[in-house]
Design a protein around this motif. Structure first.
Motif, PDB file in Angstrom:
ATOM      1  N   ARG A 549      18.423 -49.247   1.712  1.00 15.39           N
ATOM      2  CA  ARG A 549      17.480 -48.211   2.263  1.00 15.39           C
ATOM      3  C   ARG A 549      17.779 -47.396   3.265  1.00 15.39           C
ATOM      4  N   ILE A 550      17.155 -46.382   3.625  1.00 13.13           N
ATOM      5  CA  ILE A 550      17.328 -45.404   4.628  1.00 13.13           C
ATOM      6  C   ILE A 550      15.997 -45.062   5.390  1.00 13.13           C
ATOM      7  N   ASP A 551      16.120 -45.149   6.676  1.00 13.38           N
ATOM      8  CA  ASP A 551      15.173 -44.495   7.580  1.00 13.38           C
ATOM      9  C   ASP A 551      15.780 -43.289   8.218  1.00 13.38           C
ATOM     10  N   ARG A 552      15.059 -42.165   8.055  1.00 13.26           N
ATOM     11  CA  ARG A 552      15.595 -40.777   8.836  1.00 13.26           C
ATOM     12  C   ARG A 552      14.639 -40.787  10.152  1.00 13.26           C
ATOM     13  N   PRO A 553      15.272 -40.183  11.038  1.00 11.51           N
ATOM     14  CA  PRO A 553      14.309 -39.934  12.195  1.00 11.51           C
ATOM     15  C   PRO A 553      13.622 -38.857  11.831  1.00 11.51           C
ATOM     16  N   THR A 554      12.083 -39.035  12.651  1.00 11.40           N
ATOM     17  CA  THR A 554      11.168 -37.862  12.374  1.00 11.40           C
ATOM     18  C   THR A 554      11.851 -36.591  13.309  1.00 11.40           C
ATOM     19  N   TYR A 555      10.950 -35.507  12.877  1.00  9.41           N
ATOM     20  CA  TYR A 555      11.326 -34.625  13.865  1.00  9.41           C
ATOM     21  C   TYR A 555      10.841 -34.540  14.893  1.00  9.41           C
ATOM     22  N   GLN A 556       9.694 -35.325  15.303  1.00  6.26           N
ATOM     23  CA  GLN A 556       9.074 -35.473  16.676  1.00  6.26           C
ATOM     24  C   GLN A 556      10.233 -36.530  17.343  1.00  6.26           C
ATOM     25  N   GLN A 557      10.577 -37.503  16.918  1.00  4.67           N
ATOM     26  CA  GLN A 557      11.617 -38.202  17.580  1.00  4.67           C
ATOM     27  C   GLN A 557      12.875 -37.420  18.142  1.00  4.67           C
ATOM     28  N   GLN A 558      13.153 -36.230  17.395  1.00  3.55           N
ATOM     29  CA  GLN A 558      14.537 -35.361  17.788  1.00  3.55           C
ATOM     30  C   GLN A 558      14.217 -34.307  18.636  1.00  3.55           C
ATOM     31  N   ASN A 559      12.662 -34.085  18.567  1.00  6.08           N
ATOM     32  CA  ASN A 559      12.402 -33.064  19.978  1.00  6.08           C
ATOM     33  C   ASN A 559      12.609 -33.419  21.147  1.00  6.08           C
ATOM     34  N   PRO A 560      13.526 -32.796  21.878  1.00  4.61           N
ATOM     35  CA  PRO A 560      13.951 -33.164  23.159  1.00  4.61           C
ATOM     36  C   PRO A 560      12.992 -33.242  24.228  1.00  4.61           C
ATOM     37  N   PHE A 561      11.709 -32.572  24.219  1.00  7.03           N
ATOM     38  CA  PHE A 561      11.025 -32.318  25.411  1.00  7.03           C
ATOM     39  C   PHE A 561       9.895 -33.415  25.380  1.00  7.03           C
ATOM     40  N   GLU A 562       9.508 -33.252  26.700  1.00 11.82           N
ATOM     41  CA  GLU A 562       8.535 -34.392  27.327  1.00 11.82           C
ATOM     42  C   GLU A 562       7.079 -34.005  26.766  1.00 11.82           C
ATOM     43  N   PHE A 563       6.310 -35.178  26.435  1.00 12.33           N
ATOM     44  CA  PHE A 563       4.979 -35.128  26.101  1.00 12.33           C
ATOM     45  C   PHE A 563       4.345 -36.023  26.931  1.00 12.33           C
ATOM     46  N   TYR A 564       3.331 -35.627  28.028  1.00 20.36           N
ATOM     47  CA  TYR A 564       2.843 -36.611  29.099  1.00 20.36           C
ATOM     48  C   TYR A 564       1.495 -37.362  28.490  1.00 20.36           C
ATOM     49  N   ILE A 565       1.310 -38.513  28.847  1.00 23.84           N
ATOM     50  CA  ILE A 565       0.247 -39.349  28.675  1.00 23.84           C
ATOM     51  C   ILE A 565      -0.660 -39.228  29.782  1.00 23.84           C
ATOM     52  N   ASP A 566       0.028 -39.588  30.863  1.00 24.56           N
ATOM     53  CA  ASP A 566      -0.759 -39.517  32.524  1.00 24.56           C
ATOM     54  C   ASP A 566       0.485 -39.103  33.153  1.00 24.56           C
ATOM     55  N   PRO A 567       0.073 -39.140  34.460  1.00 25.09           N
ATOM     56  CA  PRO A 567       1.231 -38.712  35.710  1.00 25.09           C
ATOM     57  C   PRO A 567       2.487 -39.483  35.664  1.00 25.09           C
TER      58      PRO A 567
END
Length: 808
Positions: A549-567
């Motif tokens: 079987r294969i698991d391809r990376p999701t597009y969000q896993q490949q998006n290099p930018f930061e998404f903040y949850i808290d400071p």
């Protein structure tokens, strides 16, 4: 015990000396369409005692294996239908194809029918475990995720679903689920009253996409009768929690779920539809303690939120003639919600105990998730039994918006505000063709092709103190094309069932920002599948299974930018991620068609760790420093997973039924991460049970529970967790209505406590949410209940897995 005489088979496969054969056939309904999931019994002519009992599959086909020579006949039974019998036939020295049987509606009304088939809760059907949950009281008023917590072999931790012995799981709904929608949100919110059964496929065959280590297929309820009919239900839920650990006091949490399904069939036209709505407020608490350079960071996150979730489904089937059917199906999900997340963090000097910095923040978050899919389907049934052609065209559009404003008050840095907004627009199309044909009465050939295309646009806007921050803002456009071909052979040779398949997939992926190409990948890979089952006698069977079987990376896993949850916490993608590949082998035993013992071994290379931890210190404008933690998806390991699972039935006369079992598995990760060897392994165990007690003809109760010991979740060494659930069901209004009172996680033990120890990362984690709740559900079925209705079908996006995980 009767079962003890079979124990030697688990040590040495003992081949019976007498000849045994296969008896198969097909059942049609009154409209000469295949009758799905009708009960079929094989009777001895001498005394009419059932030798074996089974159900037909989606094509109306049944099969009895390892049958000794003799005289037999086949009998069918189903609610609202009269008993149908085959002619008497003789088994001598060949497999037998029984003359087709047609089942017709009983002339009595449904309320007068006393003979009815009842689906077993657990059934092993070839390469999949089927869990029939539609009549489970504990499912009433729950969500799909709460149902999955009770499925043998599955574990749910932090809303992440894992399968025993697997590094990854793909989730389908009705055999389909676009790989680009947020399926995790869907299963958290879709009302489980709409679920008929769940299929757990640990080693999927070649006809399924090669994506994912194992598959979970959630089959939604469909009206099984025609005329004009439907079901209406209303459910309400309540939970009360003391949030003293985050200084938030006592809080009440509610949910309510109205739903309606309708079906109308007249002549060649069948129209159907369903709608449900879930309103719910929930919470999640994360307590994080971090130790770094003589500093102790005590962080508390309290995340309450509320949302409304609409799901709808409408379609039409038109039977052109006896061999051709066309259909149109439209499905959609609309979610909107908001949260007011509170975070506090205190930084101490470990030596003196002095407070170095205190920080608090409030994240006001809103999100919208709109999904609509349309499917055009044509099925041609050739005159040759078992020969068919199915063509699907599927298109889908998803729009996901997440907006958050993080207001921060810092002892050292003063006040500031971070604002971020993420817009995801996703367009997806695919075309799928499947062909099935018997070569002879023992071999079946399957072949198919599929081509899919997706374009995903991700816009991230980040502002600090109302000033744009170009370093944290971006537009990431990702396109992906997957082309596939497969062939599959299914053979039945005496007491052997053999399935062998080959699938080839080509992947073309591109990802770019405004000024650079970050992902540019094209590769083609073959995937193999082999299954061999030996029926040792009419009760016991052993199966060997291998797949790649294969698991391809999701597009969000490949998006290099930061998404903040808290400071102090954010998630970052990795554009150079590679797919991971898994070789899987399984040895399993079934007893009387039920899963008994399974042993599984998987080896995965280039393992994608979803949350590989990193940390760094940042210096604010006033010179003060603070610790920032973040996670990055990364290929960092080779994983070896060994697991074994044991299931056993629980019965007492006709009053008590159910099952129990346990799993033991060992995970071993070996990698070089951040320049250092990461070599960890852990034995883990889980015990589970579900018991049904029939108190009277109209009153019953159901009890389930699980206990899981310490385990290893990537870098996290997690502690034990448990859950106990109970439900009482009362049937009313001539059995057309029912009332169910259910309680989930009564002792509030379903929580995650763990720690990460690697290099200078020293973190303790405690996470829990609103898992304990009580629900009251009323449902009522109305209209004509005696004629077969909407056809089951799979659409062109079937077998797609969810590869998008949004932060909500």
């Amino acid at each position: 015990m009767k079962l003890l005489k079979y124990i030697p088979f688990f040590l040495i496969i003992y081949v019976k000396s007498y000849a045994q054969y296969t008896v198969s056939g097909k059942v049609y309904n009154e409209s000469e369409k295949p009758f799905e999931y009708i009960n079929v019994s094989l009777l001895q002519l001498t005394d009419s005692i059932p030798i074996q009992i089974t159900q037909t599959n989606a094509g109306g086909i049944y099969q009895f294996k390892t049958i000794k020579p003799g005289n037999y006949l086949v009998q069918t039974s189903f609610v609202g239908y009269g008993t149908a019998l085959s002619p008497v036939f003789m088994v001598t020295d060949n497999d037998i194809d029984v003359i087709d049987i047609q089942a017709k509606p009983d002339s009595k009304s449904l309320s007068e029918v006393t003979v009815a088939g009842k689906k077993l809760f657990l059934q092993q059907e070839g390469d999949k475990l089927v869990v029939n949950v539609q009549n489970s009281p504990l499912s009433s008023g729950a969500t799909a995720l709460e149902v999955l917590q009770r499925v043998p072999g599955l574990q749910v931790t932090n809303d992440k679903i894992s399968m025993s012995g697997k590094n990854s799981v793909s989730i389908l709904i009705d055999g389909r689920s676009s790989q680009y929608t947020d399926i995790n949100s869907v299963i958290r919110e879709i009302p489980s009253n709409s679920i008929e059964r769940i299929e757990v496929i640990s080693n999927p065959p070649a006809k399924y996409d090669a994506q994912g280590g194992g598959l979970i297929n959630i089959i939604l309820k469909h009206n099984s009768v025609a005329g004009t009919n439907g079901t209406v239900s209303l459910s309400g839920g309540y939970g009360r929690f003391d949030h003293k650990e985050v200084n938030a006091g006592m809080n009440n949490y509610y949910r309510y779920t109205p739903s309606l399904s309708l079906n109308h069939r007249r002549g060649a036209l069948n129209v159907f539809g369903s709608y449900s709505y879930l309103h719910r407020n929930i919470f999640e608490i994360n307590l994080i303690k971090r130790y770094y350079n003589n500093r102790f960071y005590d962080q508390k996150n309290f995340n309450p939120s509320s949302y409304g979730y609409h799901s709808y489904r409408a379609g039409v089937d038109y039977y052109l003639d006896s061999t051709n059917t066309i259909g149109l199906l439209v499905t959609g999900f609309n979610r909107s919600g908001n949260g007011n997340f509170e975070n506090s963090s205190t930084n101490y000097n470990q030596s003196s105990g002095e407070v170095v910095e205190s920080l608090s923040s409030r994240n006001q978050q809103s999100n919208i998730n709109n999904t609509i899919e349309a499917n055009l389907n044509w099925r041609h049934q050739f005159k040759t039994p078992g020969k068919s052609l199915n063509v699907d065209l599927n298109t889908a559009h998803y729009l996901l918006t997440n907006e958050s404003t993080i207001r921060v008050v810092s002892q050292n840095s003063g006040r500031y505000t971070n604002y971020q907004k993420v817009d995801n627009s996703i367009n997806f199309q695919n075309l799928k063709v499947d062909y099935t044909s018997p070569i002879n009465h023992t071999i079946q050939f399957e072949a198919g092709a599929k081509s899919s295309f997706a374009r995903i646009t991700n816009d991230l806007t980040f502002l600090q103190n109302e000033q744009p921050d170009p370093g944290r803002s971006n537009r990431f456009v990702y396109t992906e094309t997957i082309n596939a071909l497969y062939i599959n052979f299914i053979a039945k040779v005496k007491s052997w069932d053999i399935q062998a398949g080959l699938r080839g997939e080509q992947t073309i992926a591109n990802g770019k920002t405004a000024d650079s190409v970050l992902v540019n990948r094209k590769y083609s890979k073959p995937f193999f599948n082999l299954l061999a089952t030996r029926h040792l006698d009419s009760n016991l069977a052993v199966t060997l299974h291998y797949s790649r079987r294969i698991d391809r990376p999701t597009y969000q896993q490949q998006n290099p930018f930061e998404f903040y949850i808290d400071p102090q916490t954010y998630i970052k993608g990795n554009p150079i991620l590679l797919p991971q590949f898994t070789h899987s082998g399984k040895l399993s035993f079934t007893y009387q068609g039920l899963p008994f013992l399974a042993i599984n071994y998987d080896r995965t290379t280039d393992v994608i760790f979803q949350y590989a931890p990193q940390q760094r210190t940042v210096t604010d404008a006033n010179g003060s420093t603070r610790l920032i933690s973040y996670t990055v998806a990364d290929n960092i390991a080779q994983a070896d997973v060994f697991s074994t699972q044991l299931n056993f039935p629980i019965t007492f006369r006709r009053l008590v039924s159910g099952y129990g079992g346990g799993m033991i598995n060992r995970q071993h990760y070996r990698a070089i991460y951040q320049g250092e060897l990461f070599d960890r392994s852990k034995w883990a165990y889980t015990f589970y049970t579900e018991i049904n007690v029939k108190i009277s003809n109209t009153l019953s109760t159901q009890l389930s529970g699980h206990y899981a010991g310490p385990s290893l979740l990537e870098f996290i060494s997690a502690g034990r967790n448990s859950s106990v659930n109970v439900a009482v069901e009362k049937r009313i209004l001539n059995n057309k209505g029912k009332l169910v009172l259910a309680g989930n996680d009564l002792f509030y033990g379903n929580r995650t406590i763990g720690q990460i120890r690697f290099q200078d990362i020293n973190v303790s984690i405690k996470q829990y949410s609103s898992t304990r709740n009580f629900r009251l559900t009323f449902s009522y079925s109305f209209g004509n209940q005696s004629v077969k209705g909407e056809r089951k079908r799979k659409t062109g996006s079937e077998e797609e897995n969810s590869r998008v995980k949004t932060t909500n």
